[in-house]
Design an enzyme around this catalytic site. Structure first.
Site, short mmCIF file in Angstrom:
data_model
loop_
_atom_site.label_atom_id
_atom_site.label_comp_id
_atom_site.label_asym_id
_atom_site.label_seq_id
_atom_site.Cartn_x
_atom_site.Cartn_y
_atom_site.Cartn_z
N HIS A 241 -40.70 28.09 30.84
CA HIS A 241 -40.07 28.37 29.55
C HIS A 241 -39.06 27.31 29.14
CE1 HIS A 241 -41.73 32.39 30.11
NE2 HIS A 241 -41.10 32.48 31.26
C1 BDR Z 1 -36.32 33.18 29.68
O1 BDR Z 1 -35.74 34.20 30.49
C2 BDR Z 1 -35.32 33.67 31.72
O2 BDR Z 1 -35.73 34.46 32.78
C3 BDR Z 1 -35.86 32.27 31.80
O3 BDR Z 1 -34.93 31.43 32.46
C4 BDR Z 1 -36.04 31.85 30.36
O4 BDR Z 1 -34.86 31.29 29.83
C5 BDR Z 1 -37.78 33.50 29.49
O5 BDR Z 1 -37.91 34.73 28.88
#
Ligand code: BDR
Ligand code: CA
Length: 314
Positions: A241
């Site tokens: 992500h």
């Molecule tokens: C986001 O949530 C976190 O767990 C990850 O680091 C990312 O920023 C994805 O939904």
């Protein structure tokens, strides 16, 4: 080429870690002025410590790191140890960091840095938006000084923490509302984009082959962090992500996007933190976001592999 000045607000977190590596690999393109940390994937005491461990591993013990808000504005903190492990960086073990934590609060660093700037600094947000929201409330004038926010957050279709909501916006929806209504140019990199950026075994093999401490840390983190998403979604590897935000800053041509009005749900428990994206302008609200919809995933992984190789150079 003049390097783009950025501040990174994050909650490391395995994918935040890889995002930091990507950002630190190309100083000729990205000038990281500081890293602010927030409670999110794990509590603040761990996110600030993890940020320092990761900078040391990347050879950047000189970077100033700030701790920010330890809880969301109104709601109790929700963390994601089920995905990132108890430490936030499960899968690897790093030595206790030697580099200092700055004494200034992250919110004050943001206010000071953006207020003093000529409006040329971009803010990359990789976690809940609490620090930025508090900075906006404390000093509304900073909004005019932020060149752009590039945010990992929100979902166009399904969420990951609830059926509707993506984790970062769900953790602090009120902060997200403050940010989305602040009039700051904002690019939204949602879950629908990051789920296109899967670290497949073949892509991970290329990173593993670099065979350095930083490539081993990258693969170690992803081997652990991948388990949750592979089981949940049937992906062939973990989605990266937060690194998509940094890739957007480095190579915007890897992405396609459109302008739209985006609102966030802050009252309904059922859909709390849901991003409502007016793709076809049915509300006639002027757009407040550049909404990214696709990523060229092969190019992204080539860039990431190059970054890890570059950071591995003696
Ligand atoms: C986001 O949530 C976190 O767990 C990850 O680091 C990312 O920023 C994805 O939904
Ligand atoms: Ca994150």
């Amino acid at each position: 080429m003049v390097a783009k000045a950025i501040v990174i607000d994050c909650d490391p977190g395995a994918d935040d870690a890889i995002a930091l590596f990507l950002a630190l690999a190309f100083p000729e393109q990205l000038n990281v002025l500081g890293i602010t940390t927030v409670a999110g994937n794990v509590p603040l005491s761990l996110t600030q410590k993890n940020a320092r461990c990761l900078c040391e591993l990347a050879g950047r013990a000189d970077l100033p790191i700030y701790a920010g808000c330890s809880r969301p504005l109104l709601r109790p903190l929700i963390t994601a140890e089920d995905v990132h492990g108890k430490t936030g960086l499960d899968g690897i073990s790093l030595p206790e960091p030697q580099m200092p934590l700055q004494s200034q609060h992250a919110v004050d660093f943001l206010i000071e840095t953006f207020t003093r700037s000529t409006g040329n600094i971009t803010l990359a947000t990789l976690g809940p938006l609490t620090n930025l929201a508090v900075a906006i409330v404390k000093q509304p004038a900073i909004c005019q000084h932020i060149h752009e926010i590039v945010m990992m957050g929100g979902a166009l279709t399904q969420g990951n923490i609830t059926p509707s909501a993506e984790f970062n916006l769900y953790v602090d929806p009120q902060a997200a509302q403050i940010v989305l209504t602040a009039g700051i140019p904002l690019t939204m990199v949602s879950l629908d984009v990051t789920h296109q950026a899967i670290a497949t075994p073949e892509r991970l093999r290329a990173i593993r082959a670099i065979n350095s401490p930083i490539s081993a840390a990258t693969v170690g983190l992803l081997d652990h962090y991948g388990v949750y998403d592979m089981q949940r979604y049937g992906f062939s590897g973990p989605p990266l992500h937060d690194p998509c935000v940094i890739a957007y800053l480095l190579q915007p041509d890897f992405f396609t996007s459109y302008q739209a009005y985006v609102a966030v749900e802050t009252t309904s428990e059922l859909t709390m933190g849901r991003t409502v994206v007016d793709r076809w302008h049915v509300t006639n609200q002027p757009p407040n976001a550049n909404v990214v919809e696709s990523i060229e995933a092969d190019g992204f992984y080539q860039l990431l592999t190059h970054a890890i190789a570059k950071l591995s150079e003696p």
